[in-house]
Scaffold this active site. Structure first.
Site, PDB file in Angstrom:
ATOM      1  N   GLU A  28      36.899  30.825  25.817  1.00  0.00           N
ATOM      2  CA  GLU A  28      37.313  32.142  26.323  1.00  0.00           C
ATOM      3  C   GLU A  28      37.872  33.119  25.091  1.00  0.00           C
ATOM      4  O   GLU A  28      38.629  33.734  25.367  1.00  0.00           O
ATOM      5  CB  GLU A  28      38.410  32.047  27.327  1.00  0.00           C
ATOM      6  CG  GLU A  28      38.216  31.278  28.519  1.00  0.00           C
ATOM      7  CD  GLU A  28      37.213  32.357  29.509  1.00  0.00           C
ATOM      8  OE1 GLU A  28      36.249  31.837  30.077  1.00  0.00           O
ATOM      9  OE2 GLU A  28      37.357  33.433  29.893  1.00  0.00           O
ATOM     10  N   PRO A  76      23.091  28.965  21.787  1.00  0.00           N
ATOM     11  CA  PRO A  76      23.172  28.536  20.439  1.00  0.00           C
ATOM     12  C   PRO A  76      23.615  29.242  19.267  1.00  0.00           C
ATOM     13  O   PRO A  76      24.149  28.817  18.533  1.00  0.00           O
ATOM     14  CB  PRO A  76      21.960  27.541  20.493  1.00  0.00           C
ATOM     15  CG  PRO A  76      21.526  27.582  21.858  1.00  0.00           C
ATOM     16  CD  PRO A  76      22.002  28.591  22.581  1.00  0.00           C
ATOM     17  N   THR A 101      37.720  32.455  20.817  1.00  0.00           N
ATOM     18  CA  THR A 101      38.489  31.570  19.840  1.00  0.00           C
ATOM     19  C   THR A 101      39.768  32.286  19.521  1.00  0.00           C
ATOM     20  O   THR A 101      39.785  33.447  19.692  1.00  0.00           O
ATOM     21  CB  THR A 101      37.866  31.041  18.562  1.00  0.00           C
ATOM     22  OG1 THR A 101      37.762  32.144  18.111  1.00  0.00           O
ATOM     23  CG2 THR A 101      36.319  30.399  18.940  1.00  0.00           C
ATOM     24  N   ALA A 150      24.828  32.456  19.998  1.00  0.00           N
ATOM     25  CA  ALA A 150      25.589  33.680  20.437  1.00  0.00           C
ATOM     26  C   ALA A 150      26.773  32.966  20.978  1.00  0.00           C
ATOM     27  O   ALA A 150      26.985  32.613  22.037  1.00  0.00           O
ATOM     28  CB  ALA A 150      24.965  34.514  21.392  1.00  0.00           C
ATOM     29  N   SER A 185      30.881  33.372  19.436  1.00  0.00           N
ATOM     30  CA  SER A 185      32.013  34.448  19.517  1.00  0.00           C
ATOM     31  C   SER A 185      31.671  35.787  19.364  1.00  0.00           C
ATOM     32  O   SER A 185      32.089  36.767  20.298  1.00  0.00           O
ATOM     33  CB  SER A 185      32.789  34.448  17.973  1.00  0.00           C
ATOM     34  OG  SER A 185      33.464  33.139  17.910  1.00  0.00           O
ATOM     35  N   HIS A 193      56.404  10.130  20.799  1.00  0.00           N
ATOM     36  CA  HIS A 193      56.275   8.650  21.571  1.00  0.00           C
ATOM     37  C   HIS A 193      55.883   7.639  20.589  1.00  0.00           C
ATOM     38  O   HIS A 193      55.798   6.527  20.888  1.00  0.00           O
ATOM     39  CB  HIS A 193      54.785   8.901  22.470  1.00  0.00           C
ATOM     40  CG  HIS A 193      55.297   9.287  23.859  1.00  0.00           C
ATOM     41  ND1 HIS A 193      55.467  10.691  24.090  1.00  0.00           N
ATOM     42  CD2 HIS A 193      55.090   8.718  24.953  1.00  0.00           C
ATOM     43  CE1 HIS A 193      55.841  10.869  25.424  1.00  0.00           C
ATOM     44  NE2 HIS A 193      55.441   9.453  25.965  1.00  0.00           N
ATOM     45  N   GLY A 194      55.985   7.939  19.279  1.00  0.00           N
ATOM     46  CA  GLY A 194      55.762   7.200  18.059  1.00  0.00           C
ATOM     47  C   GLY A 194      54.454   6.465  18.199  1.00  0.00           C
ATOM     48  O   GLY A 194      53.398   7.243  18.537  1.00  0.00           O
ATOM     49  N   ARG A 240      63.611   6.303  25.540  1.00  0.00           N
ATOM     50  CA  ARG A 240      63.489   5.271  24.317  1.00  0.00           C
ATOM     51  C   ARG A 240      64.723   5.079  23.566  1.00  0.00           C
ATOM     52  O   ARG A 240      65.454   6.273  23.213  1.00  0.00           O
ATOM     53  CB  ARG A 240      62.216   5.903  23.530  1.00  0.00           C
ATOM     54  CG  ARG A 240      61.810   5.006  22.116  1.00  0.00           C
ATOM     55  CD  ARG A 240      61.389   3.931  22.351  1.00  0.00           C
ATOM     56  NE  ARG A 240      60.703   3.249  21.005  1.00  0.00           N
ATOM     57  CZ  ARG A 240      60.590   2.183  21.027  1.00  0.00           C
ATOM     58  NH1 ARG A 240      60.258   1.295  21.928  1.00  0.00           N
ATOM     59  NH2 ARG A 240      60.185   1.512  19.937  1.00  0.00           N
ATOM     60  N   THR A 290      30.451  25.153  31.522  1.00  0.00           N
ATOM     61  CA  THR A 290      31.122  24.525  32.481  1.00  0.00           C
ATOM     62  C   THR A 290      30.516  24.519  33.761  1.00  0.00           C
ATOM     63  O   THR A 290      30.408  25.694  34.222  1.00  0.00           O
ATOM     64  CB  THR A 290      32.867  24.937  32.272  1.00  0.00           C
ATOM     65  OG1 THR A 290      33.059  24.874  31.023  1.00  0.00           O
ATOM     66  CG2 THR A 290      33.474  24.106  33.203  1.00  0.00           C
TER      67      THR A 290
HETATM   68  C1  LIG Z   1      34.068  22.378  26.649  1.00  0.00           C
HETATM   69  C2  LIG Z   1      33.439  23.739  26.551  1.00  0.00           C
HETATM   70  C3  LIG Z   1      33.391  24.609  27.782  1.00  0.00           C
HETATM   71  C4  LIG Z   1      32.702  25.796  27.439  1.00  0.00           C
HETATM   72  N1  LIG Z   1      32.505  26.525  28.758  1.00  0.00           N
HETATM   73  C5  LIG Z   1      31.775  27.644  28.771  1.00  0.00           C
HETATM   74  C6  LIG Z   1      31.458  28.335  29.712  1.00  0.00           C
HETATM   75  O1  LIG Z   1      31.695  27.920  30.991  1.00  0.00           O
HETATM   76  N2  LIG Z   1      30.672  29.422  29.550  1.00  0.00           N
HETATM   77  C7  LIG Z   1      30.422  29.956  28.312  1.00  0.00           C
HETATM   78  O2  LIG Z   1      29.608  30.984  28.359  1.00  0.00           O
HETATM   79  N3  LIG Z   1      30.934  29.402  27.190  1.00  0.00           N
HETATM   80  C8  LIG Z   1      31.621  28.204  27.357  1.00  0.00           C
HETATM   81  N4  LIG Z   1      31.957  27.501  26.129  1.00  0.00           N
HETATM   82  C9  LIG Z   1      31.786  28.270  24.869  1.00  0.00           C
HETATM   83  C10 LIG Z   1      33.048  28.977  24.050  1.00  0.00           C
HETATM   84  O3  LIG Z   1      33.185  29.820  24.797  1.00  0.00           O
HETATM   85  C11 LIG Z   1      32.589  29.005  22.650  1.00  0.00           C
HETATM   86  O4  LIG Z   1      32.298  27.683  22.227  1.00  0.00           O
HETATM   87  C12 LIG Z   1      33.474  29.759  21.928  1.00  0.00           C
HETATM   88  O5  LIG Z   1      33.397  31.051  22.370  1.00  0.00           O
HETATM   89  C13 LIG Z   1      33.047  29.701  20.552  1.00  0.00           C
HETATM   90  O6  LIG Z   1      31.754  29.935  20.070  1.00  0.00           O
HETATM   91  P1  LIG Z   1      30.929  29.110  19.283  1.00  0.00           P
HETATM   92  O7  LIG Z   1      31.381  27.537  19.553  1.00  0.00           O
HETATM   93  O8  LIG Z   1      29.481  29.673  18.896  1.00  0.00           O
HETATM   94  O9  LIG Z   1      31.700  29.132  17.694  1.00  0.00           O
HETATM   95  P2  LIG Z   1      31.542  30.176  16.586  1.00  0.00           P
HETATM   96  O10 LIG Z   1      31.404  31.921  17.169  1.00  0.00           O
HETATM   97  O11 LIG Z   1      30.159  29.955  15.839  1.00  0.00           O
HETATM   98  O12 LIG Z   1      32.688  30.215  15.809  1.00  0.00           O
HETATM   99  C14 LIG Z   1      32.690  29.168  14.779  1.00  0.00           C
HETATM  100  C15 LIG Z   1      34.254  29.309  14.021  1.00  0.00           C
HETATM  101  O13 LIG Z   1      34.153  30.736  13.323  1.00  0.00           O
HETATM  102  C16 LIG Z   1      35.251  31.457  13.760  1.00  0.00           C
HETATM  103  N5  LIG Z   1      34.983  33.042  13.874  1.00  0.00           N
HETATM  104  C17 LIG Z   1      33.730  33.561  14.435  1.00  0.00           C
HETATM  105  N6  LIG Z   1      33.740  34.648  14.437  1.00  0.00           N
HETATM  106  C18 LIG Z   1      34.679  35.227  13.770  1.00  0.00           C
HETATM  107  C19 LIG Z   1      35.436  36.542  13.511  1.00  0.00           C
HETATM  108  N7  LIG Z   1      34.758  37.465  13.697  1.00  0.00           N
HETATM  109  N8  LIG Z   1      36.654  36.457  12.710  1.00  0.00           N
HETATM  110  C20 LIG Z   1      37.209  35.076  12.459  1.00  0.00           C
HETATM  111  N9  LIG Z   1      36.704  33.895  12.908  1.00  0.00           N
HETATM  112  C21 LIG Z   1      35.426  34.075  13.323  1.00  0.00           C
HETATM  113  C22 LIG Z   1      35.410  30.872  15.208  1.00  0.00           C
HETATM  114  O14 LIG Z   1      36.954  31.304  15.678  1.00  0.00           O
HETATM  115  C23 LIG Z   1      35.246  29.482  14.962  1.00  0.00           C
HETATM  116  O15 LIG Z   1      36.529  28.999  14.537  1.00  0.00           O
HETATM  117  C24 LIG Z   1      32.504  26.374  26.366  1.00  0.00           C
HETATM  118  C25 LIG Z   1      32.793  25.546  25.179  1.00  0.00           C
HETATM  119  C26 LIG Z   1      33.283  24.271  25.326  1.00  0.00           C
HETATM  120  C27 LIG Z   1      33.202  23.400  23.730  1.00  0.00           C
END
Ligand SMILES: Cc1cc2nc3c(=O)[nH]c(=O)nc-3n(C[C@H](O)[C@H](O)[C@H](O)COP(=O)(O)OP(=O)(O)OC[C@H]3O[C@@H](n4cnc5c(N)ncnc54)[C@H](O)[C@@H]3O)c2cc1C
Length: 388
Positions: free
Chosen positions: A371, A134, A373, A136, A138, A346-347, A275, A164
């Site tokens: 993997e 929650p 963002t 940790a 990015s 596809h409108g 179409r 996942t």
């Molecule tokens: C459907 C789904 C499947 C997933 N599967 C897995 C899995 O199997 N295993 C696993 O470990 N994780 C998994 N994840 C987690 C996923 O990898 C993370 O959601 C992702 O890495 C982003 O972390 P966060 O959601 O905490 O966003 P945050 O890190 O809080 O980011 C929020 C926003 O801030 C931006 N941001 C953050 N830091 C920076 C920076 N330094 N510079 C610029 N912008 C920044 C981000 O780009 C984003 O737009 C999954 C997520 C989803 C939704």
């Protein structure tokens, strides 16, 4: 579509790999694609798809022969991911996640660990890769899950989110921090957690925009004891392993995104040919042709880059992280763009569930987020060019 077939020829698959890919194409066409809309609607885990994938023995391609597998080139693996994901993106990511989670065991595991754990993956077991927490996302170094050594065991306390396959996995590749190690980066460690270990619980699964049939679970670990024999990387080693495994999984999520992109492109082409408005097929309007031209050009270049990265990996390159980031960034942005344009083409029908493009657009979005963002990938790529 000859352009794309020719690009695929540059993947350099062997005759056996072509045969394997043909059987994956058949499975995708006959079984996975017809079930995808209903799975999206119900958000039910696609057990039948996994059974069919296992009937073809596809997990064996992740695993060396010595442990019950039948390995293929990375290029062949990527081609299979793309094919399955084009038919059903949820099934694609479920299957690919097992690869993402188990490849580090193949590459870095001790002989005893591989002998004990890999045969169950080769024969169809599911894997999960558990990094995100929650607080940790990015920045994975912010993880708080603790590994505390206790004699022959390691005790795990903490939790993971967005995992996942988290509720269905047979084996988890789990990252946490070693208790007592003050340096946040050095503390990162990694172990293998087996299904049904006491202390492991699934808190919930997410109700998502897309990839609705792939489960995404929040996990809790409460004094969860695993044998020390399951430790894959201790303090000082875990972060290296984390980065190495992401380098292998990023081209794979890119291939998955390209599956969505291809499906959307194919549907868009079919629709604009069929179409009719103002007395002619809408593909005859120049504005539509220009849009298709731009999408085709980007797709062609991205697919060529996919095989470039595959060749680097199959050729044994040690450092391909930037190429993998470029691929992940481009493929996922493109999947979102093509899926969005396919809806537009596809409108009003594109906005309704009768056409697959509606689902593809929802499925595409997450590829820009997981993997790493795409902001993070832009940062990694940009930083690479900083002159030291
Ligand atoms: C459907 C789904 C499947 C997933 N599967 C897995 C899995 O199997 N295993 C696993 O470990 N994780 C998994 N994840 C987690 C996923 O990898 C993370 O959601 C992702 O890495 C982003 O972390 P966060 O959601 O905490 O966003 P945050 O890190 O809080 O980011 C929020 C926003 O801030 C931006 N941001 C953050 N830091 C920076 C920076 N330094 N510079 C610029 N912008 C920044 C981000 O780009 C984003 O737009 C999954 C997520 C989803 C939704």
């Amino acid at each position: 579509m000859k352009v794309f077939e020719r690009i695929d020829q540059s993947a350099g698959l062997s005759d056996e790999e072509h045969l394997l890919l043909e059987s994956v194409k058949r499975l995708s066409r006959e079984k996975l694609a017809p079930r995808a809309a209903e799975l999206d609607r119900t958000a039910a885990f696609p057990h039948d798809n996994i059974k069919d994938i296992n009937q073809l023995g596809l997990n064996a391609m992740f695993v060396p022969e010595a442990y019950g597998g039948s390995p293929v080139s990375y290029a062949a693996y990527l081609a299979c991911v793309r094919e399955i994901s084009a038919a059903c993106a949820s099934t694609g990511i479920i299957w690919a996640t097992t690869f993402h989670a188990m490849k580090p065991l193949v590459d870095f595991g001790a002989e005893e660990q591989k002998k004990r754990l890999l045969p169950r993956i080769a024969s169809g077991g599911l894997g999960a890769l558990a990094i995100t927490e929650p607080t940790a996302g990015s920045d994975a170094t912010g993880m708080k899950t603790r590994f505390t050594p206790d004699g022959d065991h390691i005790v795990i306390d903490g939790g993971k989110t967005f995992i996942t396959n988290g509720d269905v996995a047979d084996l988890y590749l789990l990252f946490g921090k070693w208790s007592g190690e003050a340096d946040d980066r050095r503390a990162i460690s990694c172990l293998l957690l087996e299904k049904n270990t006491p202390g492991l619980s699934v808190l919930r699964t997410e109700d998502k925009m897309g990839h609705r049939a792939s489960s995404t679970a929040a996990l809790a670990f409460e004094r969860c004891r695993v044998p020390r024999a399951n430790l894959l990387a201790g303090p000082g080693e875990g972060l290296k392993l984390l980065l190495a495994s992401l380098n292998r999984s990023r081209p794979s999520v890119a291939a998955h995104a390209l599956g969505i992109a291809r499906a959307a492109f194919q549907d868009a082409v079919a629709y604009v040919n069929e179409r009719r408005q103002s007395g002619r097929a809408i593909i005859e309007f120049q504005g539509i042709q220009f849009l298709l031209a731009d999408l085709a050009a980007e797709l062609a270049q991205c697919e060529a880059w996919l095989w470039h990265v595959a060749r680097l990996v199959d050729g044994g390159a040690a450092d391909f992280g930037i190429e993998a980031s470029i691929l992940k960034l481009r493929a996922s942005d493109l999947a979102m763009r093509i899926a969005t344009e396919a809806v537009q083409l596809h409108g009003g029908y594109g906005y309704c569930k009768d056409y697959r493009v509606e689902r593809l657009m929802r499925d595409a979005k997450i590829t820009q987020i997981w993997e790493g963002t795409n902001q993070i990938h832009r940062q990694l790529i940009g930083r690479h060019f900083t002159e030291k």
